[in-house]
Design an enzyme around this catalytic site. Structure first.
Site, mmCIF file in Angstrom:
data_model
loop_
_atom_site.group_PDB
_atom_site.id
_atom_site.type_symbol
_atom_site.label_atom_id
_atom_site.label_comp_id
_atom_site.label_asym_id
_atom_site.label_seq_id
_atom_site.Cartn_x
_atom_site.Cartn_y
_atom_site.Cartn_z
ATOM 1 C CB CYS A 329 17.077 -8.409 -36.968
ATOM 2 S SG CYS A 329 15.818 -7.122 -37.177
ATOM 3 C CG HIS A 435 18.147 -8.496 -41.813
ATOM 4 N ND1 HIS A 435 17.899 -9.705 -41.193
ATOM 5 C CD2 HIS A 435 17.242 -7.633 -41.307
ATOM 6 C CE1 HIS A 435 16.886 -9.568 -40.359
ATOM 7 N NE2 HIS A 435 16.480 -8.321 -40.394
#
Length: 496
Positions: A329, A435
């Site tokens: 991310c 994630h």
């Protein structure tokens, strides 16, 4: 109408989240349909539900312990700090902008309806609700318009158990002092106290417990021993950031100032022979076999941190030595050429150079991508062989769009037709927005196998899946709660 009980604490990190999860597990085992609830959570460790809403990770863990699907009704307000004085405010799973603390406190009265609506949604569906407070109810400067401690307990008429942490010292004074700062009505709402994280012979503790019971006229309902459990912590006040120094393979995770979703790395910590080492200073880079740059709530500030600490130069040195690098991310954004924030969404700095290990560029945007998603890995990687065409799943939480240059290949083809992430030409630098990617057993084990083989080590096979492992830990926690908490008295307090 659901019956309820609330855990409040003498301070932060006394064990409210874990004890809430444990009691949820116990009550479910005893045949009650149980849900967790926390009206307001402040944490950078978040999760995306199946319907694309964002909520605090602690309530996800508690929902897992209760054997139910997490929903934002369990955590209607999430605050994600973006600076020392401000946070991104997420209400019912959706972003409502960045707000300074003072301005947020002024909004609390209008948030009560949101909190009650969420609670009432659970009230209609479950037999029992276990509520978690935040920090301490003795923060008397915050009592007006409180919606997370005694204010919450009053709204839903919940009995309260007060938790004190003996591991940090002064547990008797903290329990006594907390109660003395409450109003008479609030003191009456507290039905007992629990001492958490005890080490040693409990017989030595009991004279103090009896004296405290007499002074406050409240019973001790349990002394919970300290135990190592592999259950996700709520936020960055966690022991996982201490280097445990065990394992044949060292995986380094840079402890960014605005690190988010560090629970991404829990599956790695559970593998045989793996030491996940959180990097706080330059010496921590020694003997790293894999480097991970984690998620960030303020990517530009965290990129600046890498420059200011000189970590960028160490990362380049490790890369030249052939150490593989993974960015998740915000870490993926940091690996690219540039990060631009033209509308000052995350920072007053509108542009900063990234590490340049991937030929990508990121623009921070106002629209937040929150989605559970799956896909197929596009490329073979130097850091894990025979991984192409493997299915992986995870969830996206990001306010940025990353574009790849024509000579850079995406990492994953997603089920909705989009591409995710990027891979360098050699296959030893990878970025992804997903994630939870290490929760994919096949992907995680392929990386570990390569790292072991690279060092001439034999891989110790571990056939258990990550989800099975988590359920064993929840059962272990429930056993601990049953043995050391007066469950019969707790049920009586709840009106069962």
């Amino acid at each position: 109408m659901a019956k309820n009980i609330m855990f409040q604490g003498t301070g932060s990190s006394v064990g409210k989240s874990i004890l809430t999860a444990g009691l949820c597990r116990v009550l479910v085992q005893d045949g009650y349909k149980t849900a967790p609830f926390k009206s307001q959570n402040m944490a950078l460790n978040s999760f995306v539900t199946k319907d694309g809403k964002e909520m605090g990770r602690a309530q996800v863990v508690q929902a897992e312990a209760a054997g139910i699907e997490p929903t934002v009704d369990m955590n209607p307000i999430l605050l994600k700090p973006t600076s020392d004085v401000g946070s991104q405010v997420i209400i019912n799973g959706e972003v409502h902008g960045n707000v300074k603390a003072f301005d947020y406190y002024k909004k609390k009265p209008e948030l009560k309806k949101c909190v009650l609506d969420a609670y009432n949604n659970l009230d209609e569906k479950f037999d029992l609700i276990v509520i978690e407070g935040a920090g301490s109810p003795a923060e008397i400067n915050l009592r007006d318009n409180d919606i997370v401690n005694m204010g919450m307990a009053e709204m839903v008429d919940a009995p309260v158990l007060l938790i004190g942490d003996i591991d940090r010292g002064g547990v008797f004074a903290s329990i006594y002092g907390t109660l003395m700062l409450l109003s008479k009505e609030e003191q009456e709402r507290v039905k007992g106290f629990v001492i958490n994280k005890f080490r040693g012979n409990v017989d030595i503790l009991m004279p103090g417990v009896r004296m405290l019971e007499e002074k406050i006229n409240k019973p001790c309902l349990g002394v919970i021993p300290y135990i190592d459990l592999n259950i996700d912590d709520e936020d960055s006040v966690t022991e996982r950031f201490r280097d445990k120094g065990k394992g044949d393979i060292n995986i380094g995770v840079i402890k960014l100032p605005y690190i988010s979703n560090f629970s991404d790395f829990t599956p790695l910590e559970l593998e045989h022979g793996i030491n996940v080492k959180y990097i706080l200073n330059s010496d921590d880079f020694e003997n790293i076999d894999l480097l991970i740059i984690p998620g960030s709530k303020n990517t530009i500030k965290d990129m600046r941190y890498l420059y200011d600490t000189g970590f960028d130069r160490i990362i380049y040195k490790l890369h030249r030595k052939g150490i593989p690098v993974i960015g998740i991310c915000g870490g993926y954004q940091i690996l690219g050429q540039t990060i631009t924030d033209p509308d000052s969404i995350e920072s007053n700095t509108n542009k900063i150079n990234g590490l340049g290990l991937l030929n990508t560029n990121t623009i921070i945007t106002a629209t937040k991508e929150t989605k559970q998603i799956s896909g197929i890995i596009n490329e073979e990687l130097e850091m894990c062989k025979d991984i192409k065409d493997t299915n992986v799943c995870g969830y996206e939480i990001h306010m940025g769009q990353t574009t790849l240059s024509s000579d850079t290949k995406p990492f994953i083809t997603l089920e909705d037709g989009r591409n995710d992430g990027a891979v360098n030409k050699k296959g030893n630098v990878v970025g992804t927005y997903l994630h939870g990617i290490f929760e994919n057993d096949e992907f995680r084990k392929a990386i570990i196998k390569h790292l072991m083989e690279k060092k001439g080590l034999e891989l110790k096979e571990n056939d258990i899946s990550y989800n099975d492992y988590k359920n064993r830990e929840y059962d272990k926690l429930a056993d601990l709660i049953r043995e050391n908490l007066d469950i019969a008295k707790v049920k009586e307090i709840m009106g069962l």
